[in-house]
Design a protein around this motif. Structure first.
Motif, PDB file in Angstrom:
ATOM      1  N   TRP C 195      -0.200  -2.785   0.796  1.00 22.58           N
ATOM      2  CA  TRP C 195       0.256  -1.480   1.283  1.00 22.58           C
ATOM      3  C   TRP C 195       0.515  -1.539   2.792  1.00 22.58           C
ATOM      4  CZ3 TRP C 195      -2.174   1.276   5.096  1.00 22.58           C
ATOM      5  CH2 TRP C 195      -1.623   2.515   5.392  1.00 22.58           C
ATOM      6  N   ILE C 197       1.373  -4.043   4.610  1.00 25.29           N
ATOM      7  CA  ILE C 197       2.613  -4.769   4.882  1.00 25.29           C
ATOM      8  C   ILE C 197       3.820  -3.900   4.545  1.00 25.29           C
ATOM      9  CG2 ILE C 197       3.998  -6.776   4.214  1.00 25.29           C
ATOM     10  CD1 ILE C 197       1.355  -8.302   3.850  1.00 25.29           C
ATOM     11  N   VAL C 198       3.756  -3.222   3.373  1.00 23.80           N
ATOM     12  CA  VAL C 198       4.845  -2.324   2.967  1.00 23.80           C
ATOM     13  C   VAL C 198       5.092  -1.275   4.061  1.00 23.80           C
ATOM     14  CG1 VAL C 198       5.488  -0.506   1.338  1.00 23.80           C
ATOM     15  CG2 VAL C 198       4.532  -2.636   0.484  1.00 23.80           C
ATOM     16  N   THR C 199       4.015  -0.792   4.679  1.00 26.51           N
ATOM     17  CA  THR C 199       4.144   0.276   5.675  1.00 26.51           C
ATOM     18  C   THR C 199       4.574  -0.273   7.030  1.00 26.51           C
ATOM     19  OG1 THR C 199       2.435   1.513   4.536  1.00 26.51           O
ATOM     20  CG2 THR C 199       2.914   2.173   6.791  1.00 26.51           C
ATOM     21  N   LEU C 200       3.937  -1.345   7.464  1.00 29.62           N
ATOM     22  CA  LEU C 200       4.211  -1.883   8.795  1.00 29.62           C
ATOM     23  C   LEU C 200       5.650  -2.380   8.921  1.00 29.62           C
ATOM     24  CD1 LEU C 200       2.336  -2.549  11.371  1.00 29.62           C
ATOM     25  CD2 LEU C 200       2.707  -4.898  10.701  1.00 29.62           C
ATOM     26  N   THR C 201       6.168  -2.962   7.835  1.00 30.19           N
ATOM     27  CA  THR C 201       7.535  -3.477   7.879  1.00 30.19           C
ATOM     28  C   THR C 201       8.560  -2.371   7.656  1.00 30.19           C
ATOM     29  OG1 THR C 201       7.418  -4.008   5.537  1.00 30.19           O
ATOM     30  CG2 THR C 201       6.848  -5.767   7.061  1.00 30.19           C
ATOM     31  N   THR C 202       8.110  -1.134   7.555  1.00 33.33           N
ATOM     32  CA  THR C 202       8.942   0.056   7.323  1.00 33.33           C
ATOM     33  C   THR C 202       9.712  -0.016   6.009  1.00 33.33           C
ATOM     34  OG1 THR C 202      11.015  -0.574   8.410  1.00 33.33           O
ATOM     35  CG2 THR C 202       9.253   0.247   9.838  1.00 33.33           C
ATOM     36  N   VAL C 203       9.228  -0.826   5.043  1.00 30.08           N
ATOM     37  CA  VAL C 203       9.857  -0.838   3.720  1.00 30.08           C
ATOM     38  C   VAL C 203       9.543   0.479   3.017  1.00 30.08           C
ATOM     39  CG1 VAL C 203       9.832  -1.908   1.442  1.00 30.08           C
ATOM     40  CG2 VAL C 203       9.922  -3.332   3.470  1.00 30.08           C
ATOM     41  N   GLY C 204       8.249   0.791   2.888  1.00 31.82           N
ATOM     42  CA  GLY C 204       7.852   2.098   2.363  1.00 31.82           C
ATOM     43  C   GLY C 204       8.273   2.381   0.947  1.00 31.82           C
ATOM     44  N   MET C 223       2.806   3.128  10.966  1.00 29.79           N
ATOM     45  CA  MET C 223       4.266   3.250  10.958  1.00 29.79           C
ATOM     46  C   MET C 223       4.834   3.144  12.368  1.00 29.79           C
ATOM     47  SD  MET C 223       4.637   6.404   8.386  1.00 29.79           S
ATOM     48  CE  MET C 223       3.620   6.339   6.909  1.00 29.79           C
TER      49      MET C 223
END
Lengths: 277, 277, 277, 277
Positions: C195, C197-204, C223
């Motif tokens: 989660w 990584i999903v958030t930090l890379t702004t994939v979301g 974020m």
């Protein structure tokens, strides 16, 4: 203004208030600034908390009281600003003047229209006063570099946004034609344009997603376009900031006239002459 | 073209129309340009609104009338352009000529095939005329810097996109093998490639997400790859724009008149002449 | 290699095959290259289509036949490469040699393990041959600038990724402690890291989202961190590319020895001397 | 410290331990460093695995044993560090000293409060020791360039983040007023601010999405703002890194020995001496 004899004391009082409110050189002025900042932050926190159902139900009265105190303080402050400044109208119509007024109005508006109170968060804009309150020397200089870079690139950014507008218009319509019938998400062109913006900017909510194969293919193209095209504003601002940084740092050499010296340079890098002369 | 005697008045009429339609120096030309822009904007708004069910049901007739008026105006304009220009074929086959034609066709296509009307949003492309209509001097110069930067980097960007293509192909297939059986989202390689693009570009709809642990691990790698790799197009365009900006700053050589010198150049790079003369 | 007398004709045949397969100067070589590229693209399309259920059911036999033809062609090509090149082992262990082998194996693997066929998309890597097949002069130069920039920045990027790793480790654990009990999404630290990584890379994706207030607050911080921190790899690569572009363009002046000349420069910008001497 | 006669051997033992623990020049020191790194990695893996329900149930005892071994090793290491260093208090209060202590505490905390064990992942921060353990010469230099660039831009980034804060405050409140009544997602201003951050940073979870038309319109504006505004931190860091790279390239002045000259500098900016001597 009316009586002529007590002119000096009045003027002195006026300028004293001016010094406290508008400047921060005196200890009274500093105290006022910090107090003002506290009031702004408190008023914002109250608005935030009040919007949460459970807090609103429990602390309704407390919030109301704080709100009125803050509004009263802001009102007094606004009137004193109008009173102490030389050109009240100019202040009233200035950027900060309008924000200061907007910070007071919502509490009163709440009597007239319901929900008007929510607009109170416009007080958030008062946070911009921070830059005024603490005359943040180096901070302002840094901020100016950013603003000047953006200012310098505004023409390029405007063209970029205009192209983005045309692209999302075309893509949105195309996806409406392709997906419209089978996909509830693309039920009108404006909604499809909203989807195109969500996709192109790589936000990707996922509230509307393509269902057909050709729709997915076009989406993939839009994503790669958005992923690559972000390089354009970034490149514009980077180029402008590098340019800006070079200019800000540089001063012309008094001996050879050449520019491009670092901020910590004491001697010209071209002719070796003393820059401090 | 047919009769020879009334040549001069015909020519004058032709060139008068040409002046109004193609140029914007005269007041009639300016009026025409503004009117054209209004028609374009109105036609786009009508198409947008008509795609919304409720508006379509209520204002069907109004939309139809406006559409026909706009189409009629565009048709007249197109014919006048063909008539007044010296090389009608060249115009008809030019970028703007094709867009101008495409702006007219959909209304008629609607008789032949249903849904053809939706293609009317191709009129959005007519918005590009803005750049022509207002000969936006400095805007065009700014736009040219962007286009030249992109043009200069097109080789690098093509290679970058080719690598991205290979990466999403491999990752998509890998995830199909890993997730395919347990996850409905990865039911074919093309769909997995679509997912890989959604993830690599950091769009992240969330319509397809990995379910297995190893799938999540690979997803995380793809995300970090996408997050880092965006630096490549950005770097390409930034470098190109800085280069472009440096060139634009340059002065013309007093000897050969050529431009494009660096800021620190003392001699012309084309003829070797002294720039400081 | 065995018989000595028919050495010359054998060598000539070997070198003829070498010319056709490894080079593209002769018309036969060009034809071979284009044929190879077609086979690669066809084999990839077949794998993509075969992964779609409906196509697999309908055209099963067709796909199988094409696959065997392609594999047979690739096998012949691989053997001819091994035969014609002077150092077969060196080729076999080279990057392209391994990919060429991997492109053949999956079809045979399908006999041994089910699903092995899916690995056939490793053929996608054969697309890299494009760079070899068409000796894309300027393209290769452009690609080299990108690779050299990345190569030059690999130390910085490694450190950056290492920091990212530590950050997502800490944030993932923190969110597991905060959200773990109330939120099914954060049911283990590895999932929480996913989660993060999903958030930090702004994939979301939105497949896992915070439920608690403090969780949302931390998410917001992550974020903004990810949004700001993307500037680091971008800055690294941009700086490196600008540096690279400057170096590639520059040549030292034969008269004054200074560098930094543009590619189209004929005279030194520092001393005015002829660069072509 | 107590007995005076066996001073030398004690000192020698102390400095021997110091050499092993703090330095890595001797083979014993290298062995210790690698062992320490292994313990750190093992302890992190155990914490990660233990957080997964199935593993926790199956290998509970194994995890507990490893945890106690690791904690014991860390404790010994911490005490030896305190013992062997000259200024134990300075170390204890240093960045690494605090992290080293925090790496030990959670295991003991688990007796006092439940869940305290999860904080053990603070051990992840110990991974920063990598930079110390291997005195990664060139890596550290690269990392320093990044840190200096960030340090140099921290003023600009702070202002940027402050503006982002004000923007999400205003937009969040606005969306609360617009969407609040019809959309459960926007049930309070803090939640709306959370949504604004999710959207502006282009993360786009999709857990909260606008439902009204005007809400979608404002969302689209926020997305485009976020998409363009990311250029600002990127531009700041890029400009700073290019500047840094330029400085790093510079040579030391032969007269005063100071560094940081531009590539085109002919005279020292600190003392005015000729750099070409």
């Amino acid at each position: 203004m009316v009586s002529k004899t007590p002119q000096l004391p009045t003027k002195s009082r006026k300028s004293k208030i001016y010094e406290i409110i508008f400047e921060s050189d005196t200890s009274a002025g500093k105290f006022f600034d910090v107090a003002l900042l506290c009031f702004i932050v408190v008023s914002i926190i109250v608005v935030l908390l009040e919007s949460i159902q459970t807090y609103r139900d429990t602390y309704h009265l407390t919030f109301r009281i704080i709100e009125w105190i803050v509004t009263f303080f802001f009102l007094i402050e606004y009137l004193l600003r109008l009173y102490s400044i030389k050109q009240p109208l100019k202040y009233a119509l200035s950027f900060y003047g309008i924000i200061d007024l907007l910070a007071i109005l919502p509490t009163f508006l709440a009597f007239v229209i319901s929900g008007g109170q929510s607009l109170m968060v416009i007080r958030g804009l008062r946070l911009l006063r921070v830059f005024r309150i603490f005359k943040l020397g180096s901070f302002m200089a840094q901020g100016n570099i950013i603003l000047q870079s953006l200012n310098q690139s505004k023409g390029k950014i405007a063209i970029f946004l205009y192209f983005i507008l045309i692209i999302v218009l075309i893509i949105g319509s195309l996806m409406y034609v392709i997906e419209g019938e089978q996909n509830d998400g693309f039920d009108s062109i404006p909604t499809s344009i909203y989807w195109a913006i969500v996709t192109l900017t790589t936000v990707g909510y996922g509230d509307i997603t393509p269902a057909t194969n050709i729709g997915k293919f076009i989406s993939a193209l839009v994503m790669i376009l958005g992923y690559s095209v972000i390089a354009v504003p970034t490149g514009i601002v980077s180029a402008s900031m590098i340019n800006q940084a070079r200019k800000v740092n540089g001063q012309a050499c008094p001996h050879c006239g050449k520019e491009g010296h670092d901020n910590d340079a004491r001697f010209c890098k071209h002719c070796g002459g003393d820059l401090s002369v």
